[in-house]
Design an enzyme around this catalytic site. Sequence first.
Site, mmCIF file in Angstrom:
data_model
loop_
_atom_site.group_PDB
_atom_site.id
_atom_site.type_symbol
_atom_site.label_atom_id
_atom_site.label_comp_id
_atom_site.label_asym_id
_atom_site.label_seq_id
_atom_site.Cartn_x
_atom_site.Cartn_y
_atom_site.Cartn_z
ATOM 1 N N HIS A 197 1.233 99.572 16.897
ATOM 2 C CA HIS A 197 1.625 98.709 18.010
ATOM 3 C C HIS A 197 3.138 98.615 18.151
ATOM 4 C CE1 HIS A 197 2.689 94.959 15.745
ATOM 5 N NE2 HIS A 197 1.854 95.441 14.853
ATOM 6 N N ASP A 257 7.111 95.204 11.055
ATOM 7 C CA ASP A 257 5.911 94.945 11.884
ATOM 8 C C ASP A 257 6.250 94.982 13.372
ATOM 9 O OD1 ASP A 257 3.599 92.139 12.202
ATOM 10 O OD2 ASP A 257 3.380 94.277 12.635
ATOM 11 N N GLU A 271 -0.585 93.943 20.548
ATOM 12 C CA GLU A 271 -1.484 93.877 19.371
ATOM 13 C C GLU A 271 -1.492 92.479 18.779
ATOM 14 O OE1 GLU A 271 -2.159 94.000 14.896
ATOM 15 O OE2 GLU A 271 -0.391 93.387 16.021
ATOM 16 N N GLU A 272 -0.349 91.823 18.805
ATOM 17 C CA GLU A 272 -0.196 90.554 18.104
ATOM 18 C C GLU A 272 -1.015 89.426 18.726
ATOM 19 O OE1 GLU A 272 2.732 91.800 15.099
ATOM 20 O OE2 GLU A 272 1.066 90.389 15.339
ATOM 21 N N ASP A 310 0.582 100.599 10.849
ATOM 22 C CA ASP A 310 1.092 99.264 11.156
ATOM 23 C C ASP A 310 1.671 98.700 9.868
ATOM 24 O OD1 ASP A 310 -0.355 96.175 12.554
ATOM 25 O OD2 ASP A 310 1.688 96.733 11.969
ATOM 26 N N HIS A 342 6.493 88.437 11.522
ATOM 27 C CA HIS A 342 6.298 87.380 12.528
ATOM 28 C C HIS A 342 7.402 86.331 12.473
ATOM 29 C CE1 HIS A 342 1.678 88.258 12.777
ATOM 30 N NE2 HIS A 342 2.417 89.335 12.893
HETATM 31 ZN ZN LIG Z 1 1.517 94.504 12.967
#
Ligand SMILES: [Zn+2]
Length: 437
Positions: free
Chosen positions: A234, A253, A287-288, A315, A392
């Site tokens: 992603h 990420d 994707e998140e 990922d 994140h």
């Molecule tokens: Zn990810």
Amino acid sequence: MNKLSLPSRRLTRTLALVAGTLISQAALAAPAWITLSADALAVLQRMVPQTQVVGTAQTPVAVPLSARSPALQTRSETVHAVEIDEQWIEMLSLMVHRELARCGGFVHHASQAEALATLHRLSLADAQPSAVGPAPSYAIDNPKEVQALLPLMQGSHLLATVDGLAAFQNRRHTSSHGVAASDWLADKWRALVPVGRKGVRVTQISHSGYPQKSVMLEIVGSTRAHESVVLGGHLDSIASGTVEGARAPGADDNASGIAALTEIIRVMMAGNYVPSRTLRFIGYAAEEVGLRGSSDIAADFLTRSEQVMGVLQLDMTAFQGDSTDIWLYTDYTSALQNTFLAQLVNKYLPIYSVGYSACGYACSDHASWHNRGFRASFPHEASNANYNRTIHTLNDTTATFGNSSAHMLKFAQLGLVYAVELGSLPRGVRGAVALGN
Ligand SMILES: [Zn+2]
């Protein structure tokens, strides 16, 4: 004043997170349907007590008996379908990571019917729909092609791609930066295609409900173009804060996964590699927030006559959380193809060790393919216990992996040997259509 009355620092941070993200999501109020694991549902019910469960299924899941052995055991997991207000989706993504220390945990669906159909498919012991067709032979018989390309891989290119993506304020699926990051990647992939090279095409795929597009580069196969191999990861990123203001570098990420895909493409173009089967490299949007881009794309491939021989998800590849190099996640993936990947490491990358782990329902885009019966695998940077905890947040930068490409390179190499071995047919059968291996 006793300490008890003071709200905990953690609660204060969570409330700030709630406030910041809710303000930016309020405009999005609309019904949505998701499927999610039991632990993610518990998080959601704490956030939105009035959540409505519209369906539940038990699904058999393969988990490793131990981290160092491919031996598996099957356990039953509970997956629910719920109706939720769209405005809670981003919050759920952030809270699942914060509260459960794992990614994703839910899939966004276009309708209640699609959510319930997913539950039904998951409840089937063998979720293999006819569209996928027979498994390939998984023969490892193209050493000449592999050995010609592997030495061309360079760590510096991996870091350059990560730096380029991490420079965007964020790559959220709804922000102007997220849209620009998709365009940037499409241009970067186009620039890798030598002038005059035929059969290579870069497209951007639009999705409904948000502006970020997925990016796809396809290398059309020479003799088996109707069969394809998909490598994806992603391109979006997420962190708390407003849509335009949140700082989400997402270096690990998932700029690291996109960097590995980009380096595989660069090497294939530089080595003038022509596969027998069609190769598709996909940077998924959104994707998140419930695997939205990959769900659309996997659903579309179910309706095509093209046979997808296998799907590889990259990922998070940059942060080495364990001494073991490459971790194959066994849940919601193909055991057959996981065995093939372990054999590829053994054959071409024997200096790397392989471990086995599990990350739960919908922890990355491979689940979008697996949920529709495609053979998907998810090699990961670390075990589920030791992956990069800065994801994140604004701290997901190259500094967390020492500004080094060393770990990423392992996954770029694995992706390359996977694509060449599954994308090429042995010399003898390249022209023979009937054999079906
Ligand atoms: Zn990810």
